[in-house]
Scaffold this active site. Structure first.
Site, PDB file in Angstrom:
ATOM      1  N   GLY A 162       0.774  -1.228   0.000  1.00 57.58           N
ATOM      2  CA  GLY A 162       0.000   0.000   0.000  1.00 57.58           C
ATOM      3  C   GLY A 162       0.808   1.281   0.000  1.00 57.58           C
ATOM      4  N   VAL A 163       2.116   1.186   0.194  1.00 51.57           N
ATOM      5  CA  VAL A 163       2.967   2.372   0.159  1.00 51.57           C
ATOM      6  C   VAL A 163       3.100   2.858  -1.280  1.00 51.57           C
ATOM      7  CG1 VAL A 163       5.343   3.185   0.491  1.00 51.57           C
ATOM      8  CG2 VAL A 163       4.254   1.791   2.249  1.00 51.57           C
ATOM      9  N   GLY A 218      12.793   8.186 -10.176  1.00 49.84           N
ATOM     10  CA  GLY A 218      13.675   8.642  -9.120  1.00 49.84           C
ATOM     11  C   GLY A 218      15.053   8.942  -9.666  1.00 49.84           C
ATOM     12  N   ASP A 262      17.374   7.151  -5.055  1.00 51.40           N
ATOM     13  CA  ASP A 262      17.831   5.775  -4.861  1.00 51.40           C
ATOM     14  C   ASP A 262      19.340   5.751  -4.705  1.00 51.40           C
ATOM     15  OD1 ASP A 262      17.551   2.663  -5.300  1.00 51.40           O
ATOM     16  OD2 ASP A 262      19.124   3.327  -6.666  1.00 51.40           O
ATOM     17  N   TYR A 275      27.455   2.161  -2.873  1.00 48.75           N
ATOM     18  CA  TYR A 275      27.796   3.326  -3.697  1.00 48.75           C
ATOM     19  C   TYR A 275      28.698   4.295  -2.940  1.00 48.75           C
ATOM     20  CZ  TYR A 275      23.681   1.930  -6.517  1.00 48.75           C
ATOM     21  OH  TYR A 275      22.756   1.243  -7.271  1.00 48.75           O
ATOM     22  N   LYS A 278      20.104   0.288  -0.342  1.00 47.19           N
ATOM     23  CA  LYS A 278      20.294  -1.158  -0.462  1.00 47.19           C
ATOM     24  C   LYS A 278      21.436  -1.618   0.432  1.00 47.19           C
ATOM     25  CE  LYS A 278      20.710  -0.332  -4.983  1.00 47.19           C
ATOM     26  NZ  LYS A 278      20.012   0.976  -5.136  1.00 47.19           N
ATOM     27  N   HIS A 336      20.824  -5.835  -2.019  1.00 48.65           N
ATOM     28  CA  HIS A 336      21.404  -5.367  -3.288  1.00 48.65           C
ATOM     29  C   HIS A 336      21.632  -6.490  -4.297  1.00 48.65           C
ATOM     30  CE1 HIS A 336      24.105  -1.908  -4.914  1.00 48.65           C
ATOM     31  NE2 HIS A 336      23.569  -2.574  -5.895  1.00 48.65           N
TER      32      HIS A 336
END
Length: 294
Positions: A13-14, A20, A47, A52, A77, A110
């Site tokens: 439901g989110v 993005g 994201d 990263y 992630k 990830h």
């Protein structure tokens, strides 16, 4: 912020913005200004990932932009070095502190750790705990092939909300997307506008692809914008990456036109079946097991 910006609804439901900003391979120096530029252009979805090494700069960009945190969908992630139940709970805390947020909107694993899948399952159980505790709003995975997705679902209680995989016109992954859809899992596309790749003896560049350039001319758009619209028409989430403010703005200017079903099918037909990124089954702790610092 674009009034007509499309959103997608996850299986719990989110809702989140379909487009993005991705920050893969954005240096720390570039990341903060890219995030600010994106938020000023109207993006409300960022994201990133522990691997990263720019989560701190994403958090700084969010603060500098001066937009209320509640308006921004933050996704990150966990890296495989932090798989395992307790390890993943600590991995979450590392990411949360670097992002400087109280809650992460979408937290993904990830990569599948194929040779030690028990650690992958334990990591996902930690995500389930974080979800139950309200420390994250939704959980999911990235780069999971259909059989791994099924194995994870069989061993867990919460169906992943998203599976972030390589998807672009030259590698559209219909089988993986079908598996996602079967389980009610959102397909989220990394590398959504592809790039120049070698396919057999030929190098193909989507920005020179006649199907895409013709559609770009028809709609007064760029090939990149046509590709991002293709993702929207399919109901995917796409996270294009750029550190150049004009490209960031261009990638967001895709809400004022639509593609017909025939045009979508023409882009679908560009699929080569050849991936541009790595095969996730080849990644393991021996060759990609670098530590994620606190």
């Amino acid at each position: 912020m674009a009034d007509n910006q499309p959103h997608v609804t996850l299986n719990n439901g989110v809702t989140m913005p379909a487009i993005g900003l991705g920050v893969y391979q954005s240096t720390p120096e570039e990341t903060t200004t890219a995030v600010v530029a994106a938020l000023e252009a109207g993006y409300r979805h960022i994201d990133t990932a522990a691997a990263y090494f720019n989560e701190t700069q994403v958090g700084e960009g969010i603060k500098r932009a001066g937009i209320d945190r509640s308006e921004i969908f933050v996704e990150t992630k966990l890296w495989m070095s932090d798989y395992g139940y307790e390890e993943s709970l600590r991995g979450f805390e590392k990411s949360r502190r670097k992002l400087d947020v109280d809650q992460i909107d979408l937290l993904l694993l990830h990569q599948p750790l194929a040779v030690e899948f028990d650690k992958t399952i334990a990591a996902y159980r930690a995500l389930e705990t974080l979800l139950a505790d309200g420390r994250v709003r939704a959980i999911g995975v990235s780069n999971f092939m259909p059989s791994q997705l099924q194995q994870l679902i069989d061993a867990s209680t919460v169906v992943p909300a998203a599976n972030q995989i390589e998807v672009h016109p030259y590698f559209s992954q219909p089988e993986w997307r079908a598996a996602n859809e079967q389980h009610g899992i959102l397909t989220q596309s990394w590398s959504p506008i592809g790039g120049s790749y070698t396919y057999g003896d030929a190098t193909k560049n989507p920005f020179e692809e006649p199907v895409l350039t013709d559609l770009a001319a028809r709609y007064g758009k760029t090939p990149a914008q046509v590709m991002l619209r293709w993702h929207i028409e399919h109901g995917f989430s796409a996270i294009p990456k750029s550190v150049k403010p004009h490209r960031i703005a261009e990638n967001f200017d895709v809400f004022d036109f639509t593609l017909t079903p025939t045009e979508v099918a023409a882009i679908d037909a560009l699929d080569t079946g050849v991936r541009g990124g790595p095969d996730s089954n080849t990644l393991n702790l021996d060759n990609y097991g670098f530590p994620i610092p606190d």
